[in-house]
Write an enzyme that holds these catalytic residues in place. Structure first.
Site, PDB file in Angstrom:
ATOM      1  N   LYS A  10       9.018  -3.894  -1.999  1.00 58.72           N
ATOM      2  CA  LYS A  10       7.937  -3.131  -2.646  1.00 58.72           C
ATOM      3  C   LYS A  10       8.530  -2.189  -3.696  1.00 58.72           C
ATOM      4  O   LYS A  10       7.979  -2.023  -4.782  1.00 58.72           O
ATOM      5  CB  LYS A  10       7.167  -2.320  -1.595  1.00 58.72           C
ATOM      6  CG  LYS A  10       6.251  -3.171  -0.708  1.00 58.72           C
ATOM      7  CD  LYS A  10       5.707  -2.390   0.482  1.00 58.72           C
ATOM      8  CE  LYS A  10       4.937  -3.309   1.434  1.00 58.72           C
ATOM      9  NZ  LYS A  10       4.539  -2.656   2.688  1.00 58.72           N
ATOM     10  N   GLN A  60       4.967   2.687   6.253  1.00 60.66           N
ATOM     11  CA  GLN A  60       5.190   1.314   6.700  1.00 60.66           C
ATOM     12  C   GLN A  60       4.948   1.196   8.208  1.00 60.66           C
ATOM     13  O   GLN A  60       5.438   1.997   8.997  1.00 60.66           O
ATOM     14  CB  GLN A  60       6.631   0.881   6.351  1.00 60.66           C
ATOM     15  CG  GLN A  60       6.960  -0.567   6.666  1.00 60.66           C
ATOM     16  CD  GLN A  60       6.188  -1.585   5.836  1.00 60.66           C
ATOM     17  OE1 GLN A  60       5.796  -1.326   4.690  1.00 60.66           O
ATOM     18  NE2 GLN A  60       5.946  -2.755   6.399  1.00 60.66           N
ATOM     19  N   ASP A  63      -2.879   1.789   0.939  1.00 63.45           N
ATOM     20  CA  ASP A  63      -3.094   0.696   1.901  1.00 63.45           C
ATOM     21  C   ASP A  63      -4.584   0.482   2.187  1.00 63.45           C
ATOM     22  O   ASP A  63      -4.955  -0.525   2.779  1.00 63.45           O
ATOM     23  CB  ASP A  63      -2.420   1.036   3.239  1.00 63.45           C
ATOM     24  CG  ASP A  63      -0.995   0.509   3.344  1.00 63.45           C
ATOM     25  OD1 ASP A  63      -0.753  -0.623   2.894  1.00 63.45           O
ATOM     26  OD2 ASP A  63      -0.131   1.233   3.885  1.00 63.45           O
TER      27      ASP A  63
END
Ligand code: GUN
Length: 291
Positions: A54, A98, A121
């Site tokens: 990412k 994460q 997210d």
């Protein structure tokens, strides 16, 4: 019949380039470089690889990224403090914690603590609520990536029966929400299956579009798929022999489906591209609100 292989890697590259151009235009307009803060707790090898990828994507698209690494034994209060500092930092536009998190930390508490306008997210309940009502602030990365794959591959979903395997908050549930909406790669009739679904193969065989997101290697076999169906494989599973496979038995199902995503090189790169898009959206929203 051998299915068309949907090239997620190639489509994601085009999308990343498109986002890179949008980031340059944003920088020119506002003087601001979008900035993603990624938080990694512990040293799960798969999570480390995801976060590194990412960060690499961000760099290539002109997005600044900062990795905050915390040890496996980090107390929840310390992680909450870090998130609060990132929420308050005017130079941080997007925050990604994460998952999974170590067992001493409650995931919901952490995800709820991320500022909704930095929640790239789209896991915060405020953002989920906006998606439910069809007025999203951020689209969830994996479902949005799947939807974009369908658009780019010319798959007709209007009136189609989409069957989703898996009811997770990250993929299954939001995927259903996107597919039932009005619009492109949507207007589908959706069934969500899970571990208690009776006669699963009978349900999956009704699918014109089958989306597998259950985290079980090669679970979907050829006899579970209707001839000509489109199959999207969200799974990424590492086998004991080191091979990376999806939730779909690719070799068997490609002989039955009309189109299928590979693993790797299908949904994964699309998820990452959508994170870039959300980071730019977050920066745009924050520059508008401070203007
Ligand atoms: N772990 C696995 N998938 C995801 C994701 O989409 N976002 C975050 N934050 N963690 C994950």
């Amino acid at each position: 019949m051998s299915a068309q292989i949907i090239d997620g890697k190639g489509i994601a590259r085009t999308i990343r380039e498109e986002i890179g151009r949008d980031v340059s235009a944003f920088l020119e307009d506002t003087g601001t470089t979008p900035h993603l803060a990624a938080v990694l707790v512990g040293d799960d090898p798969a999570s480390s690889v995801y976060v590194r990828n990412k960060q690499r994507d961000c760099e290539a698209a002109g997005i600044r990224s900062t990795l905050h690494r915390l040890s496996e034994s980090t107390p929840q209060a310390e992680l909450l403090e870090l998130v609060a500092a990132l929420n308050a930092d005017r130079e941080t536009h997007g925050i990604l914690v994460q998952l999974p998190l170590p067992s001493q930390i409650d995931e919901t508490t952490i995800l709820d603590s991320v500022s909704p306008i930095k929640d790239v997210d789209a896991f915060h309940p405020e953002n989920v609520g906006l998606i439910v009502q069809g007025r999203p602030r951020f689209l969830p990365c994996t479902p949005h990536g799947c939807q974009r794959l369908l658009i780019e591959s010319g798959v007709e979903t209007a009136g189609a029966h989409a069957v989703i395997l898996g009811r997770s908050e990250i993929v299954g549930k939001p995927m259903a929400l996107l597919l039932i909406q009005k619009g492109q790669a949507a207007n589908a009739t959706v069934t969500i299956c899970h571990s208690r679904t009776k006669d699963l193969p009978a349900v999956t065989r009704q699918a014109d579009l089958l989306i597998a997101a259950i985290g079980k290697p090669e679970f979907v076999t050829g006899d579970m798929v209707k001839p000509g169906a489109v199959v999207i494989d969200v799974g990424i599973n590492r086998l004991d022999d080191g091979r990376l496979v999806g939730d779909v038995d690719f070799e068997a199902v490609r002989e039955v489906a009309s189109a299928i995503t590979p693993v790797p090189g299908g949904v994964g790169p699309m998820t990452r591209a959508m994170l870039l898009r959300n980071t730019l959206t977050a920066a745009t929203l924050q520059s508008e609100s401070s203007a």
